[in-house]
Every structure is written in structure tokens, then in C-alpha cells.
Design a protein around this motif. Structure first.
Motif, PDB file in Angstrom:
ATOM      1  N   GLN A 164      -4.245  -3.369 -13.318  1.00  0.00           N
ATOM      2  CA  GLN A 164      -5.112  -3.301 -14.487  1.00  0.00           C
ATOM      3  C   GLN A 164      -6.544  -3.673 -14.150  1.00  0.00           C
ATOM      4  O   GLN A 164      -7.505  -3.012 -14.582  1.00  0.00           O
ATOM      5  CB  GLN A 164      -4.587  -4.228 -15.602  1.00  0.00           C
ATOM      6  N   MET A 165      -6.719  -4.742 -13.374  1.00  0.00           N
ATOM      7  CA  MET A 165      -8.079  -5.121 -12.982  1.00  0.00           C
ATOM      8  C   MET A 165      -8.725  -4.017 -12.167  1.00  0.00           C
ATOM      9  O   MET A 165      -9.929  -3.749 -12.308  1.00  0.00           O
ATOM     10  CB  MET A 165      -8.051  -6.424 -12.172  1.00  0.00           C
ATOM     11  N   LEU A 166      -7.949  -3.343 -11.362  1.00  0.00           N
ATOM     12  CA  LEU A 166      -8.467  -2.264 -10.536  1.00  0.00           C
ATOM     13  C   LEU A 166      -8.931  -1.089 -11.405  1.00  0.00           C
ATOM     14  O   LEU A 166      -9.960  -0.473 -11.127  1.00  0.00           O
ATOM     15  CB  LEU A 166      -7.393  -1.810  -9.544  1.00  0.00           C
ATOM     16  N   SER A 167      -8.195  -0.800 -12.486  1.00  0.00           N
ATOM     17  CA  SER A 167      -8.552   0.321 -13.360  1.00  0.00           C
ATOM     18  C   SER A 167      -9.851   0.074 -14.123  1.00  0.00           C
ATOM     19  O   SER A 167     -10.586   1.018 -14.426  1.00  0.00           O
ATOM     20  CB  SER A 167      -7.409   0.583 -14.355  1.00  0.00           C
ATOM     21  N   TYR A 168     -10.134  -1.179 -14.429  1.00  0.00           N
ATOM     22  CA  TYR A 168     -11.335  -1.521 -15.199  1.00  0.00           C
ATOM     23  C   TYR A 168     -12.345  -2.300 -14.353  1.00  0.00           C
ATOM     24  O   TYR A 168     -13.084  -3.138 -14.851  1.00  0.00           O
ATOM     25  CB  TYR A 168     -10.940  -2.328 -16.445  1.00  0.00           C
ATOM     26  N   ARG A 169     -12.373  -1.944 -13.052  1.00  0.00           N
ATOM     27  CA  ARG A 169     -13.223  -2.658 -12.099  1.00  0.00           C
ATOM     28  C   ARG A 169     -14.716  -2.434 -12.319  1.00  0.00           C
ATOM     29  O   ARG A 169     -15.532  -3.171 -11.756  1.00  0.00           O
ATOM     30  CB  ARG A 169     -12.860  -2.235 -10.672  1.00  0.00           C
ATOM     31  N   CYS A 170     -15.094  -1.439 -13.129  1.00  0.00           N
ATOM     32  CA  CYS A 170     -16.523  -1.201 -13.352  1.00  0.00           C
ATOM     33  C   CYS A 170     -17.194  -2.377 -14.045  1.00  0.00           C
ATOM     34  O   CYS A 170     -18.420  -2.485 -14.044  1.00  0.00           O
ATOM     35  CB  CYS A 170     -16.722   0.079 -14.171  1.00  0.00           C
ATOM     36  N   ALA A 171     -16.415  -3.278 -14.661  1.00  0.00           N
ATOM     37  CA  ALA A 171     -16.967  -4.471 -15.305  1.00  0.00           C
ATOM     38  C   ALA A 171     -16.867  -5.696 -14.405  1.00  0.00           C
ATOM     39  O   ALA A 171     -17.323  -6.769 -14.788  1.00  0.00           O
ATOM     40  CB  ALA A 171     -16.255  -4.739 -16.618  1.00  0.00           C
ATOM     41  N   ILE A 172     -16.267  -5.545 -13.195  1.00  0.00           N
ATOM     42  CA  ILE A 172     -15.983  -6.711 -12.345  1.00  0.00           C
ATOM     43  C   ILE A 172     -16.957  -6.754 -11.165  1.00  0.00           C
ATOM     44  O   ILE A 172     -17.186  -5.753 -10.484  1.00  0.00           O
ATOM     45  CB  ILE A 172     -14.544  -6.649 -11.825  1.00  0.00           C
ATOM     46  N   LYS A 173     -17.503  -7.935 -10.966  1.00  0.00           N
ATOM     47  CA  LYS A 173     -18.335  -8.183  -9.789  1.00  0.00           C
ATOM     48  C   LYS A 173     -17.519  -8.824  -8.672  1.00  0.00           C
ATOM     49  O   LYS A 173     -17.596  -8.392  -7.513  1.00  0.00           O
ATOM     50  CB  LYS A 173     -19.502  -9.092 -10.169  1.00  0.00           C
ATOM     51  N   GLU A 174     -16.714  -9.851  -9.000  1.00  0.00           N
ATOM     52  CA  GLU A 174     -15.878 -10.548  -8.012  1.00  0.00           C
ATOM     53  C   GLU A 174     -14.591 -11.010  -8.676  1.00  0.00           C
ATOM     54  O   GLU A 174     -14.568 -11.260  -9.894  1.00  0.00           O
ATOM     55  CB  GLU A 174     -16.599 -11.775  -7.428  1.00  0.00           C
ATOM     56  N   VAL A 175     -13.516 -11.147  -7.832  1.00  0.00           N
ATOM     57  CA  VAL A 175     -12.249 -11.710  -8.306  1.00  0.00           C
ATOM     58  C   VAL A 175     -11.807 -12.774  -7.296  1.00  0.00           C
ATOM     59  O   VAL A 175     -11.585 -12.471  -6.113  1.00  0.00           O
ATOM     60  CB  VAL A 175     -11.156 -10.637  -8.436  1.00  0.00           C
ATOM     61  N   HIS A 176     -11.715 -14.025  -7.748  1.00  0.00           N
ATOM     62  CA  HIS A 176     -11.247 -15.120  -6.887  1.00  0.00           C
ATOM     63  C   HIS A 176      -9.895 -15.607  -7.405  1.00  0.00           C
ATOM     64  O   HIS A 176      -9.665 -15.622  -8.617  1.00  0.00           O
ATOM     65  CB  HIS A 176     -12.253 -16.274  -6.884  1.00  0.00           C
ATOM     66  N   TYR A 177      -9.040 -16.028  -6.388  1.00  0.00           N
ATOM     67  CA  TYR A 177      -7.706 -16.493  -6.782  1.00  0.00           C
ATOM     68  C   TYR A 177      -7.228 -17.539  -5.785  1.00  0.00           C
ATOM     69  O   TYR A 177      -7.813 -17.733  -4.706  1.00  0.00           O
ATOM     70  CB  TYR A 177      -6.734 -15.316  -6.858  1.00  0.00           C
ATOM     71  N   SER A 178      -6.156 -18.179  -6.141  1.00  0.00           N
ATOM     72  CA  SER A 178      -5.468 -19.121  -5.240  1.00  0.00           C
ATOM     73  C   SER A 178      -3.989 -19.100  -5.566  1.00  0.00           C
ATOM     74  O   SER A 178      -3.602 -18.782  -6.695  1.00  0.00           O
ATOM     75  CB  SER A 178      -6.037 -20.539  -5.387  1.00  0.00           C
ATOM     76  N   LEU A 179      -3.144 -19.423  -4.584  1.00  0.00           N
ATOM     77  CA  LEU A 179      -1.693 -19.445  -4.741  1.00  0.00           C
ATOM     78  C   LEU A 179      -1.214 -20.883  -4.812  1.00  0.00           C
ATOM     79  O   LEU A 179      -1.674 -21.738  -4.051  1.00  0.00           O
ATOM     80  CB  LEU A 179      -1.028 -18.715  -3.584  1.00  0.00           C
ATOM     81  N   ASN A 180      -0.320 -21.139  -5.744  1.00  0.00           N
ATOM     82  CA  ASN A 180       0.248 -22.483  -5.922  1.00  0.00           C
ATOM     83  C   ASN A 180      -0.847 -23.535  -6.117  1.00  0.00           C
ATOM     84  O   ASN A 180      -0.807 -24.616  -5.558  1.00  0.00           O
ATOM     85  CB  ASN A 180       1.146 -22.869  -4.736  1.00  0.00           C
ATOM     86  N   GLY A 181      -1.835 -23.231  -6.901  1.00  0.00           N
ATOM     87  CA  GLY A 181      -2.918 -24.180  -7.163  1.00  0.00           C
ATOM     88  C   GLY A 181      -4.096 -23.453  -7.795  1.00  0.00           C
ATOM     89  O   GLY A 181      -4.070 -22.259  -8.076  1.00  0.00           O
ATOM     90  N   SER A 182      -5.191 -24.237  -7.998  1.00  0.00           N
ATOM     91  CA  SER A 182      -6.366 -23.683  -8.682  1.00  0.00           C
ATOM     92  C   SER A 182      -7.629 -23.800  -7.835  1.00  0.00           C
ATOM     93  O   SER A 182      -8.723 -23.915  -8.362  1.00  0.00           O
ATOM     94  CB  SER A 182      -6.569 -24.400 -10.016  1.00  0.00           C
ATOM     95  N   ALA A 183      -7.466 -23.758  -6.536  1.00  0.00           N
ATOM     96  CA  ALA A 183      -8.623 -23.910  -5.657  1.00  0.00           C
ATOM     97  C   ALA A 183      -9.511 -22.675  -5.662  1.00  0.00           C
ATOM     98  O   ALA A 183     -10.701 -22.758  -5.355  1.00  0.00           O
ATOM     99  CB  ALA A 183      -8.170 -24.194  -4.233  1.00  0.00           C
ATOM    100  N   LEU A 184      -8.948 -21.513  -6.012  1.00  0.00           N
ATOM    101  CA  LEU A 184      -9.698 -20.251  -6.040  1.00  0.00           C
ATOM    102  C   LEU A 184     -10.421 -20.003  -4.715  1.00  0.00           C
ATOM    103  O   LEU A 184     -11.597 -19.645  -4.644  1.00  0.00           O
ATOM    104  CB  LEU A 184     -10.717 -20.228  -7.195  1.00  0.00           C
ATOM    105  N   ASP A 185      -9.686 -20.168  -3.633  1.00  0.00           N
ATOM    106  CA  ASP A 185     -10.263 -20.071  -2.300  1.00  0.00           C
ATOM    107  C   ASP A 185     -10.083 -18.699  -1.663  1.00  0.00           C
ATOM    108  O   ASP A 185     -10.412 -18.497  -0.499  1.00  0.00           O
ATOM    109  CB  ASP A 185      -9.640 -21.135  -1.389  1.00  0.00           C
ATOM    110  N   LYS A 186      -9.534 -17.731  -2.410  1.00  0.00           N
ATOM    111  CA  LYS A 186      -9.335 -16.392  -1.889  1.00  0.00           C
ATOM    112  C   LYS A 186     -10.012 -15.385  -2.811  1.00  0.00           C
ATOM    113  O   LYS A 186     -10.316 -15.663  -3.968  1.00  0.00           O
ATOM    114  CB  LYS A 186      -7.843 -16.090  -1.776  1.00  0.00           C
ATOM    115  N   GLU A 187     -10.281 -14.172  -2.270  1.00  0.00           N
ATOM    116  CA  GLU A 187     -10.962 -13.134  -3.025  1.00  0.00           C
ATOM    117  C   GLU A 187     -10.263 -11.794  -2.875  1.00  0.00           C
ATOM    118  O   GLU A 187      -9.829 -11.439  -1.764  1.00  0.00           O
ATOM    119  CB  GLU A 187     -12.418 -13.014  -2.576  1.00  0.00           C
ATOM    120  N   ILE A 188     -10.179 -11.071  -3.992  1.00  0.00           N
ATOM    121  CA  ILE A 188      -9.661  -9.705  -3.958  1.00  0.00           C
ATOM    122  C   ILE A 188     -10.867  -8.768  -3.896  1.00  0.00           C
ATOM    123  O   ILE A 188     -11.710  -8.765  -4.807  1.00  0.00           O
ATOM    124  CB  ILE A 188      -8.822  -9.386  -5.203  1.00  0.00           C
TER     125      ILE A 188
END
Length: 637
Positions: free
Chosen positions: A563-587
Motif C-alpha cells: 500500500q505504501m508503495l502504491s501511494y509513494r508519490c506522497a512519501i519522502k522517506e520510510v523508517h522502521y525497526s524490528l522488535n522495537g522503536s529505534a527506527l534505525d532502518k529505511e525502506i
């Protein structure tokens, strides 16, 4: 009336007994002297003229009560006697063509006396030299007499407004005017006769100047009388038009209750009108309202109530006729205002606007103008109607400062009612005067085929049209196959299509309201890139629970972000993290394709792998406008 007649007769008898003998004797002597001096000029005519003018002025002063009758009556008798005797002598002279006088023709000794005294002379050349100067002087006398006539007309106009004097005073003043006109005509005749006089004396000039001085004195006295009459009129109007005094009197009478047996003041007539009206006695109520109107008081509430009574009894046409008659005599703007309210619809509104243009500070007119646009009058209001109503009510209420509305109302409860209704309606209308809050809006929606533009209007419409750019014709959106329940007419189509190649531009929108009045155009800026981003952002925020999907479709170990990929025209960056909220990774998202924004590139995978120990995922999106979403957390099932 009988008592007045008896008193006048008694006063006349008493004056005749005191002054009759000497007045008649002196008048007779004046006539005889004028006859003897006739070779020098028509002195009998001059004496008759001066005495007649004096008698007229004294009579007018007595009728208008500017002087006491007891003091003025002897003078009136003397002036009348002198005018009658001198006029009779002059008449006999004209009939017998006696240039040397009637007495000289009958008594030779008098003729010899005239000769010996030099009254009759043959110095024609000298007389002819004075004729031109005499004519000029007589013309000045005529002008002075005309001034007296004009002054009398002004007094007549002033006295016409005196309700206490009534019609009898007007008739008297008109009679005075006619008599003065006759005097002016007589003066012209005397001037003509003067030109024909073959024998004049040196004393003629002095006599004419004396007549002129006397006439000027009379004119000055007339002007003084006019000033006194104007002062009296101003005082009377002040008393009659004192709304504060009338209002207080009306309030006191209302507290007492019951009709007044012998009303005299305007507040008493208005009180009786209300009492009779509430009691159902419409005939007496009508008479009392008419009596109040006779005072020409500039107050709005008595006339609006009277008009309502007339409409119930005689219909709108009858009320219009009655107030039409009142406006012919009245000067009060309130009567004219209520009269124009008795016309129908558009004609009434045009007349009301014309009245306000001529009387921009007449506060009650704004409340009545607001009623023309009210929901009670129209049934359903357009946005323009609401704004017109709110503007008029705001203007009316603004006059409340410093008691600016009190002077227009006799019954203060009526004013309080108007103010309460005004404030209630203004509250209900809200911020309708804020034009920036009531404009059409456009909602663009992008598809693979192009743009679908949805129009939202601030009020019901019967037709909608649009234009691309700043010039060119408008295009109608057409009608839908259904009726709008608010208008009872076919609903206009609220949308239109644009190609995906449409560049940034201005779109103009206009529409017809339920009364067929065109509203707009309204210029709305359209930016395709910004619109696409705003639409995508709105969808992402609304459906954020679909951003991430663990193990979708039985694909264990995969995390999908389709879904985020389909509406990516509104997205500048996507950050995430696994098993926590550090948001140390990017899609890393592929770039937006404005020509096909929802398509996923064939060489891009909309997922990534995770280990079995991953139990949750935290995601935050940074949008192209710089804002960030909340940190969203997704649990693996």
C-alpha cells in the motif's frame, strides 16, 4: 364658538364707544385735507392705501394672536375708518374727474384758497422733471408691497403646520394674501394714474417718500411677525416631535390602562389606538391612529402597527391607499417608509433601497430591509440572502450605541423586540459575512485515466459551470438523473474530468443559486503534483493499518508494504525497526511516476524477508510536505 363671537362683539362695541367718535372725525378731516391737496397729488388714495395696509396687518396680527385684541381693536377701527373715508373721497374724485378736488368744485372759496396758497400752478416743466423720479419711487413701493405679499405667503406656509390653528388660519392667511395682491394691483393703478397727472407739486416727492417709509415700516413689522411665527412653529414642532416626552407619556398611560375620554396629545391618541385595537374596536383604533398621524411625529412603531391593522381590514391595497394620502401632507420619514412597505415584492425592495439611499442614517429602515431577505419572508434563503440579512441587521444594531434608536420609537417594548429578534438572527446566521468561509472547493482524484474533479458548493445550486484558465467560455457540468430535495429541481452534476496531462493552472467555478442568481466565478488554483501528493497522503493517513502485512498470502517470513508503495508519490522517506522503536532502518521507495502514479515498477519487490524471531515492526513515514506520521506499530500474528 358662540362664546368667542359674543366676546368679539362686546370688545367691538366697547372699542367703538371709546374711539369711534374721534376716529371718525379724524378720518373725515384726513379725507378733506387730502381732497384739498389733490392738485398736488392723489393724497386721498395714498391715505386710503396706507390705512388699508395697516388695517390688514393689524387684523392678521389679531387672528394669529401675535397682539392682544383689546389693545389692537382701537387701531383697527381708526385704520378702517380712514381707509373707508379716504377711499370714498378718491372714488368721488375719479367719478367727477375733479383734479382740483370735490370741495374746490363745490365751494369756489376753496378753489381761490388753493390759488392763493400756490397749490395750483402752471409749472408743468418742473412737474414733468419729477415724474420720472416719482415713477421709480412708486415702483419701489410696489416692490415693497410684493415683499409683504411674499412674507404673507411664508406666514401662510408656517401657519399651515399649526395643528392648533387648523384650517381656519390657513383660509385667513390665504384671504390676506389675496387682499395684499389686490393692494399690489391698486398700487400699479395708482402708478399709471400718476403718470397721467398733468399738475404736480414739489411736495409730491416728499409725500411719496413718506409713503415708502411707512410701507418699509410695515414690511419690517411683517418680517418681525414672520420671525415670531417661525419661532412659534419651531417650538410647536419640538413639542410634537419630542419622542422622549411622548414615549414617557405613553408608558405612563399604558401603566394606567383604559382609554382616555378626551385625548389631546399624540401619546394619548397612540395609547387609545392600542387600547381599542386590543379590545377589538377597530373603528376607534383606526380613528386614533389617524389622529396620531396628524401630529406628524417621526416614530416608526405607531405606523407599522397601524399598517398591520389596515392590511387586516382593507388588504395591502387599502393600507397603501391610506398611507399614500398621509404622505401627501406629512413630512415624517417614518410615514413615507411605512407607505413604501405596502407595495409588493420587487417594487417594495426597490423603493426601500431608494429610501435608504436618500436617508442613509435612518436606522429603522435597516431592520425592515433585513426582513426582505429573512427566512420568514422568503421561505428558504440563499447564501446571498443570508448575507444581505446579516448586513442590514448589523447596521441596525450598530445604532444602539448612545441610545441612537430610542428617538424612533414611542413604545420602547417594540424597540426591545426588534433588538432581540436582530440579535437572535445574527447568532443563527453565524459567520455568514466571512466570505472566505463560504466558497466552492475542488477535490481532485487521480486515476490511471486522468483527473476527476469533484465540486463542493456552500449552498444548493440549480446549475454549475467551470472554466480552465483565466479566460474563455464556461462549460456546464450538466444535470444528473435525480432531483435535489432542497431545491425540488434536477441536481447539477458536481464533477467533471480533466486529462492526466493537465498542467498547473486556475480553474474558475460559478453557479446559479435557487433564485437563479449567478454566483461567482471563484478562482481555484490547481497544482497536479501537489494535488496528487495531498490525495495520496490522505489515503495513507486514513488507511494506515494496511501499510505493513506480515506473512501475507501464506508467504512465511515476508513483510509486504504494497500500500505504501502504491501511494509513494506522497512519501519522502520510510523508517522502521524490528522488535522495537529505534527506527534505525529505511525502506527505499522507487520515484513517483506522475503519468502512472499507482503502478509498481516491474523490477521492484514490494516486500523483504524477516526471521522467525521478529514479533513486531515500528514504522514512521515522512511525507513530501515535510510532516511526519505517528510511529505506527504492527504485531506479527
Amino acid at each position: 364658538m358662540s362664546e368667542i363671537a359674543t366676546g368679539t362683539t362686546s370688545l367691538l362695541r366697547a372699542s367703538l364707544s371709546r374711539t369711534g367718535k374721534w376716529a371718525a372725525s379724524f378720518a373725515f378731516i384726513s379725507g378733506a385735507v387730502g381732497d384739498v391737496l389733490n392738485p398736488l397729488g392723489p393724497f386721498a388714495a395714498y391715505i386710503a392705501l396706507v390705512a388699508a395696509v395697516a388695517a390688514i396687518i393689524i387684523a392678521v396680527a389679531m387672528v394669529l394672536r401675535l397682539v392682544l385684541a383689546a389693545k389692537a381693536m382701537p387701531a383697527l377701527i381708526f385704520a378702517t375708518s380712514a381707509a373707508a373715508i379716504a377711499g370714498g373721497v378718491y372714488g368721488i374724485q375719479q367719478e367727477t374727474n375733479s383734479q382740483n378736488g370735490v370741495i374746490a368744485n363745490l365751494v369756489p372759496a376753496v378753489a381761490e384758497l388753493q390759488q392763493s396758497l400756490g397749490i395750483v400752478s402752471q409749472k408743468v416743466a418742473k412737474i414733468e422733471q419729477t415724474v420720472t423720479e416719482t415713477q421709480k419711487t412708486v415702483e419701489e413701493v410696489k416692490k415693497s408691497t410684493d415683499t409683504v405679499a411674499k412674507t404673507t405667503e411664508q406666514i401662510a406656509s408656517t401657519q399651515q403646520q399649526q395643528t392648533a390653528q387648523g384650517a381656519e388660519t390657513q383660509k385667513t392667511v390665504e384671504a390676506v394674501k389675496q387682499t395684499t395682491d389686490t393692494v399690489a394691483q391698486k398700487t400699479e393703478q395708482i402708478a399709471s394714474a400718476q403718470q397721467q397727472q398733468s399738475e404736480q407739486g414739489a411736495e409730491t416727492q416728499k409725500t411719496v417718500e413718506a409713503v415708502k417709509q411707512t410701507t418699509d415700516t410695515l414690511a419690517a413689522g411683517q418680517q418681525q411677525q414672520q420671525a415670531q411665527a417661525e419661532k412659534l412653529q419651531a417650538t410647536t414642532e419640538q413639542i410634537a416631535a419630542s419622542i422622549d416626552t411622548i414615549a414617557k407619556g405613553f408608558a405612563q398611560l399604558s401603566a394606567q390602562g383604559g382609554a382616555i375620554a378626551d385625548p389631546k396629545r399624540p401619546d394619548e391618541f397612540y395609547h387609545n389606538a392600542r387600547v381599542y385595537e386590543l379590545a377589538g374596536d377597530m373603528l376607534n383604533a383606526r380613528r386614533s391612529y389617524l389622529a396620531f398621524a396628524g401630529f406628524d411625529v417621526d416614530a416608526i412603531d405607531p405606523y407599522t402597527r397601524f399598517a398591520m391593522l389596515l392590511r387586516v381590514q382593507d388588504g395591502k391595497a387599502g393600507a397603501r391607499e391610506v398611507f399614500g394620502t398621509l404622505t401627501e401632507k406629512a413630512k415624517a420619514p417614518s410615514i413615507k417608509l411605512v407607505h413604501l412597505l405596502q407595495f409588493d415584492d420587487a417594487q417594495r425592495l426597490d423603493k426601500l433601497n431608494a429610501f435608504i439611499a436618500a436617508n442613509p442614517d435612518y436606522a429603522p429602515a435597516y431592520f425592515l430591509l433585513a426582513q426582505e431577505f429573512s427566512e420568514d419572508r422568503l421561505g428558504s434563503q440563499t447564501l446571498a440572502d443570508k448575507r444581505s440579512e446579516a448586513q442590514a441587521l448589523s447596521k441596525f444594531v450598530s445604532y444602539q450605541q448612545d441610545g441612537g434608536l430610542l428617538k424612533y420609537f414611542v413604545d420602547q417594548t417594540q424597540l426591545a423586540d426588534w433588538l432581540d429578534r436582530s440579535r437572535s438572527r445574527l447568532t443563527a446566521l453565524g459567520d455568514v459575512l466571512d466570505t472566505s468561509r463560504f466558497v466552492p472547493t475542488l477535490t481532485p482524484m487521480r486515476s490511471n485515466a486522468g483527473w476527476s474533479m469533484t465540486i463542493s458548493l456552500p449552498e444548493p445550486a440549480t446549475a454549475i459551470s467551470w472554466r480552465l484558465g483565466d479566460s474563455g467560455p464556461f462549460t456546464d457540468t450538466g444535470l444528473m438523473a435525480m432531483n435535489d430535495q432542497r431545491t425540488g429541481k434536477p441536481m447539477p452534476n458536481p464533477s467533471f474530468e480533466l486529462p492526466d496531462s493537465t498542467a498547473a493552472t486556475t480553474i474558475a467555478i460559478k453557479y446559479l443559486d435557487i433564485r437563479g442568481r449567478e454566483t461567482g466565478p471563484f478562482d481555484i488554483r490547481f497544482d497536479p503534483d501537489g494535488a496528487l501528493q495531498q490525495e495520496n497522503k490522505q489515503i495513507l493517513d486514513q488507511f494506515w493499518t494496511s501499510w505493513i502485512a506480515f506473512d501475507s498470502g501464506g508467504n512465511r517470513g515476508l513483510v509486504y508494504f504494497t500500500q505504501m508503495l502504491s501511494y509513494r508519490c506522497a512519501i519522502k522517506e520510510v523508517h522502521y525497526s524490528l522488535n522495537g522503536s529505534a527506527l534505525d532502518k529505511e525502506i527505499k521507495m522507487p520515484p513517483c511516476d506522475a503519468k502512472d502514479p499507482y503502478a509498481i515498477p516491474s523490477d521492484y519487490q514490494p516486500y523483504f524477508k524477516v526471521k522467525d524471531d521478529v514479533k513486531s515492526m515500528a514504522v514512521q513515514v515522512t511525507y513530501t510536505d515535510g510532516t511526519k506520521s505517528p510511529v505506527r506499530e504492527y504485531k506479527r500474528q
